[in-house]
Design an enzyme around this catalytic site. Structure first.
Site, short mmCIF file in Angstrom:
data_model
loop_
_atom_site.label_atom_id
_atom_site.label_comp_id
_atom_site.label_asym_id
_atom_site.label_seq_id
_atom_site.Cartn_x
_atom_site.Cartn_y
_atom_site.Cartn_z
N THR A 73 -23.99 -86.30 52.25
CA THR A 73 -22.72 -87.22 52.32
C THR A 73 -23.18 -88.59 51.99
O THR A 73 -22.45 -89.36 51.19
CB THR A 73 -22.22 -87.28 53.62
OG1 THR A 73 -21.60 -85.99 54.00
CG2 THR A 73 -20.96 -88.17 53.83
N ASN A 152 -19.19 -75.54 47.34
CA ASN A 152 -19.29 -74.91 48.68
C ASN A 152 -18.52 -73.62 49.28
O ASN A 152 -19.22 -72.79 50.03
CB ASN A 152 -19.51 -76.15 49.65
CG ASN A 152 -18.40 -76.96 49.50
OD1 ASN A 152 -17.98 -77.59 48.60
ND2 ASN A 152 -17.52 -77.09 50.98
N GLN A 180 -25.23 -77.56 47.19
CA GLN A 180 -25.09 -76.32 47.29
C GLN A 180 -25.74 -75.64 45.85
O GLN A 180 -25.80 -74.25 46.03
CB GLN A 180 -23.66 -75.77 47.23
CG GLN A 180 -23.01 -76.31 48.30
CD GLN A 180 -23.25 -75.59 49.86
OE1 GLN A 180 -24.10 -74.59 49.67
NE2 GLN A 180 -23.04 -76.18 51.20
N SER A 200 -29.20 -82.12 50.12
CA SER A 200 -29.28 -82.13 51.58
C SER A 200 -30.26 -81.13 51.82
O SER A 200 -29.96 -80.03 51.53
CB SER A 200 -28.15 -81.87 51.98
OG SER A 200 -27.99 -81.85 53.32
N HIS A 202 -30.87 -79.49 54.82
CA HIS A 202 -30.32 -78.35 55.74
C HIS A 202 -29.62 -77.39 55.05
O HIS A 202 -29.54 -76.30 55.52
CB HIS A 202 -29.58 -78.99 57.02
CG HIS A 202 -28.15 -79.15 56.70
ND1 HIS A 202 -26.96 -78.35 56.76
CD2 HIS A 202 -27.63 -80.40 56.05
CE1 HIS A 202 -25.90 -79.18 56.61
NE2 HIS A 202 -26.26 -80.17 55.91
N THR A 238 -36.00 -97.47 58.42
CA THR A 238 -37.17 -97.01 58.76
C THR A 238 -36.97 -95.56 58.36
O THR A 238 -36.16 -94.79 58.88
CB THR A 238 -37.67 -97.07 60.24
OG1 THR A 238 -37.81 -98.61 60.50
CG2 THR A 238 -38.90 -96.55 60.36
N CYS A 326 -9.57 -77.66 58.54
CA CYS A 326 -8.37 -78.10 59.22
C CYS A 326 -8.02 -79.63 58.74
O CYS A 326 -8.92 -80.60 59.15
CB CYS A 326 -8.97 -78.38 60.67
SG CYS A 326 -7.69 -78.89 62.00
N1 PLP Z 1 -21.76 -81.71 49.48
C1 PLP Z 1 -21.45 -80.20 49.53
C2 PLP Z 1 -21.16 -79.72 48.04
C3 PLP Z 1 -21.67 -79.71 50.52
O1 PLP Z 1 -21.55 -78.28 50.63
C4 PLP Z 1 -21.93 -80.69 51.71
C5 PLP Z 1 -22.30 -80.08 53.03
O2 PLP Z 1 -21.33 -79.13 53.62
C6 PLP Z 1 -22.19 -81.97 51.72
C7 PLP Z 1 -22.04 -82.49 50.55
C8 PLP Z 1 -22.67 -82.74 52.61
O3 PLP Z 1 -23.98 -82.80 53.12
P1 PLP Z 1 -24.48 -83.26 54.38
O4 PLP Z 1 -24.10 -82.28 55.37
O5 PLP Z 1 -25.92 -83.34 54.33
O6 PLP Z 1 -23.99 -84.46 54.93
#
Ligand code: PLP
Length: 399
Positions: A73, A152, A180, A200, A202, A238, A326
């Site tokens: 994000t 996503n 993604q 990202s 995770h 940091t 939602c």
């Molecule tokens: N962009 C896409 C296409 C995503 O699927 C996501 C997370 O679901 C994000 C951005 C946001 O990433 P983060 O969870 O690291 O803020």
């Protein structure tokens, strides 16, 4: 029974090897990467190694093109805001209607505050961009185009390299949200016209709360966060060294998995799709079979709501997700499904299955066996009040 996790587009399990790479930076190597002593040197070495590993995953020409952020994000926000600030005389942004909220919500705010005019490009029924509308939007005032590499919700992949070339021909910067896509499709950013790319950790078996922005060398950059000189003055604060070290290891493993695991993941996903669509009447595939990431399957079950399906799956130990978001307190089909004009009768029953390299054939067998019975049971009460739904009953019952 072992739980089955098919919600990997939401987040992935931290790989134990990644955890192993992170742990020393919580304990003995806890130094600040900016410090000049041995503790600091250990931390800055780890950050340097991770920058190289993440750069290699996306084929960056130099490690200096990567800026670590707190999330995907933040990377999305930093790219768009930087482009608006540095491209003088240009105050328009082009996005698709199916971008992640990390892009769309920012654009909405920029529009509301009068800082930018936003062009939202539609997609067709399979989620492909309306290229003619995109070309028309590329006027002389466009500062930046932001188009996601992979969606996503549906997994649909845009031909990003072509769209980046079109943006550059119009003199605009080009950003892609590859959160993604990374680790699922090959990315070689150096040979493209991409200026900014978001990642990202995770989503690829790395830790939460760490992302990166690729910013092409020579492209002007205005930092989102100002303060210390971390990240060569492009992102103050940091460094989160354990998370950065984990991101690096996750990127290294993802590059290997792209070659070794993703073809198998695609075959498992295709097998699940075939079995759902052939055994359950009224199950509609959503997306573009010709252009999608290997791990994602979205299916819409006609005349059903996705929530009870997800609850029933969860009771069977299967974690999946809905295509609904939602929005403003009321549940409804997501902006992606609305943009694709998925019929109302199906959009409410959308379910996303997102696999990972940890998914096994036995997992897919269990889902394919459980789902027809779940759908059948949920349709029975509806049948009592609306007999025309009989058309959508499960063929042959439970498989
Ligand atoms: N962009 C896409 C296409 C995503 O699927 C996501 C997370 O679901 C994000 C951005 C946001 O990433 P983060 O969870 O690291 O803020």
């Amino acid at each position: 029974m072992r739980p089955i996790y098919l919600d990997n587009n939401a987040t992935t399990r931290l790989d134990p090897i990644v955890l192993g790479a992170m742990l020393p930076f919580f304990t003995e190597s806890f130094g600040n990467a900016s410090s000049k002593h041995a503790f600091g040197a250990a931390a800055s070495d780890a950050v340097r190694a991770a920058r190289r590993q993440v750069g290699e995953l996306i084929g960056a020409a130099s490690d200096g093109e990567l800026i670590f952020t707190s999330s995907g994000t933040e990377a999305d926000n930093a790219a768009l805001l930087s482009a608006l600030e540095t491209q003088s005389g240009r105050d328009e942004i082009v996005v698709s209607q199916v971008e992640h909220p990390a892009v769309l919500a920012l654009c909405q705010e920029l529009e509301r505050s009068g800082r930018a005019r936003i062009h939202r490009i539609p997609v067709d029924a399979v989620g492909a961009l309306d290229v003619e509308a995109y070309r028309r939007a590329l006027g002389p005032r466009v500062a930046c185009v932001s188009l996601m590499w992979a969606n996503n919700e549906t997994g649909v992949v845009f031909p990003i390299e072509r769209y980046a070339t079109l943006a550059h021909e119009a003199g605009a910067l080009f950003h892609t949200d590859a959160v993604q896509a990374a680790g699922k499709v090959a990315i070689g950013v150096a040979r493209t016209h991409i200026d900014f790319l978001s990642l990202s950790a995770h989503k690829l078996h790395g830790p939460k709360g760490i992302g990166a922005l690729y910013a092409r060398k020579g492209v002007p950059f205005a930092p989102l966060l100002r303060g210390g000189r971390q990240e060569r003055g492009r992102r103050a604060g940091t460094e989160n060294v354990p998370a950065i070290a984990g991101f690096g290891k996750a990127a290294e493993l993802a590059a290997k998995a792209l070659r070794e695991d993703m073809p198998r993941v695609a075959a498992l996903r295709d097998s699940l799709e075939r079995r759902i669509v052939s055994r359950i009447e009224g199950a509609r595939f959503v997306g573009d079979r010709g252009s999608r990431v290997p791990n994602t399957l979205m299916v819409a079950f006609e005349y059903l709501e996705s929530d009870p399906i997800l609850v029933a799956l969860d009771r069977c130990g299967i974690a999946a997700s809905s295509g609904s978001a939602c929005a403003s307190g009321s549940m409804g089909p997501s902006h992606v499904l609305r943009a694709m004009k998925v019929p109302y009768t199906a959009a409410h029953g959308a379910v996303r299955f997102s696999l990972s390299r940890e998914t096994t054939a036995a997992d897919i067998d269990r889902v394919a066996e459980a789902l027809p019975e779940i759908i059948n049971k949920l349709r029975l009460p509806a049948l009592a009040v609306q007999p025309r739904l009989g058309r959508t009953a499960v063929r042959g019952g439970a498989a």
